[in-house]
Design an enzyme around this catalytic site. Structure first.
Site, PDB file in Angstrom:
ATOM      1  CE  LYS A  37       7.132   1.269 -20.822  1.00  0.00           C
ATOM      2  NZ  LYS A  37       7.491   2.441 -21.647  1.00  0.00           N
ATOM      3  CE1 TYR A 247     -15.220   5.927   5.546  1.00  0.00           C
ATOM      4  CE2 TYR A 247     -14.425   4.617   3.700  1.00  0.00           C
ATOM      5  CZ  TYR A 247     -14.521   4.836   5.067  1.00  0.00           C
ATOM      6  OH  TYR A 247     -13.940   3.972   5.930  1.00  0.00           O
TER       7      TYR A 247
END
Ligand SMILES: *Cc1c(COP(=O)(O)O)cnc(C)c1O
Length: 353
Positions: A37, A247
């Site tokens: 899947k 950051y």
């Protein structure tokens, strides 16, 4: 503009050796369903079918479009693991000879309407509490409709990775006590990868193996990660003690450090929450993520690497650096990392030698 890219290399030899290894653990009479899947957990569905068809007794998927792609390539059993929800999908499933899971009474009503009880897998709830009939409800259906019908009884474990979880014993015993009330021709299926590894004696008629094929299973080093996520270093700099990187200055140098910036970020599928200290491989040597992952860049502490230049590959996971390591050290699961890789990453599916 640049043609540099991050890459996802996929090595089908690894699928084959993982499957062979796992098959040796289970009862030789049980069938092996390759769960493919979600684009084979991000590994390219069509390619994998070609490369593992001889090792698979069947395939498990969730979406009908994936099942159809597989049917074009394989005559093996294909199971729609969450069944069908309307007439159109029911007919499509029958036309393509898909096996169908039935997990609730709405789905069973659809089956009854067509009065075709072939190739059905009835899912019962033994404690996962997502899908599946409660045992008593299933017994009513069984006694009314299924006493002379061949079908597969299935359930799914909630904590298969933890051999000590008491929920496993509870689920096995509910499943086995239900089975004792059914006719002898009913096939049984409970095992996903974790169950195969921890309870191989529960392989019954079908195992449904997903993550083990791809090498995302944590506790057995014989199983190898089949995908390599890598990207080149595009800049190197030296920073002084006390300086922050990236950051929010999350990572702060405690000494003079060498920092590599790698051409891959969360827009490639590396989660933004990846922690400082997470291991990567550069030229076969370990280095650590240092600073918050940005959209297009990740910063790495390469202070201790002797050989490290612009253009060198930085590997985030690979057959040599199990994906379960980065998953575990970041409170993630390998399933999530595998299925998170974005389309801008260049996928290279290797040929079988
Ligand atoms: C995805 C899935 C599996 C495969 O589980 P793994 O842990 O990846 O081996 C098995 N059964 C069902 C019903 C699934 O949805």
């Amino acid at each position: 503009m640049t043609t540099l890219n991050s890459e996802l290399l996929i090595e089908p030899e690894m699928f084959r050796s993982n499957i062979s290894y796992i098959k040796n653990l289970i009862n030789p009479s049980s069938n092996f369903m390759s769960v493919i899947k979600s684009d084979a957990y991000g590994h390219h569905l069509e390619s994998i079918v070609k490369d593992i068809d001889d090792l698979s007794d069947g395939y498990g998927v969730v979406r009908a479009d994936e099942a159809i792609k597989i049917r074009m390539l394989s005559k093996k059993k294909i199971l729609l693991m969450q069944g069908v929800y309307n007439d159109k999908d029911y007919k499509l499933a029958r036309e393509n000879n898909f096996d169908i899971v039935v997990h609730n009474s709405d789905q069973f009503n659809l089956i009854k309407k067509y009065n075709n009880f072939e190739n059905l897998w009835f899912k019962v709830n033994t404690g996962m509490n997502r899908l599946g009939f409660d045992i008593d409800d299933f017994l009513k259906i069984y006694n009314e409709y299924l006493t002379n019908t061949k079908f597969t009884l299935m359930t799914h474990l909630a904590s298969s990775n933890d051999p000590k979880a008491i929920s496993n014993e509870k689920q096995f015993s509910l499943f086995e006590s239900l089975r004792s009330k059914l006719h002898a021709d009913v096939s049984l299926s409970i095992a996903n990868t974790g169950c195969i590894m921890n309870f191989p004696e529960k392989s019954y008629d079908w195992v449904r193996c997903g993550i083990g094929i791809y090498g995302g299973y944590l506790n057995d080093t014989n199983i190898k990660t089949a995908m390599t996520l890598r990207s080149p270093i595009i800049n190197l700099r030296t920073i002084s003690k006390g300086e922050g990187v990236g950051y929010d200055g999350r990572a702060i140098a405690d000494k003079e450090m060498k920092i590599a910036s790698v051409y891959l970020g969360y827009a490639d599928g590396l989660p933004v929450g990846i922690k400082d200290g997470t291991k990567v491989l550069i030229n076969g040597n370990e280095a650590q993520i240092f600073g918050k992952v940005s959209m297009d860049l990740t910063t790495i502490d390469v202070t201790n690497l002797k050989e490290c230049s612009v253009g060198d590959w930085c590997e985030f996971f690979s057959p040599d650096l199990p994906i379960s390591n980065i998953a575990k050290s970041n409170d993630l699961i390998s399933y999530y990392l595998m299925t998170s890789i974005k389309s801008r990453v260049k996928k290279i599916y290797k040929n079988i030698n």
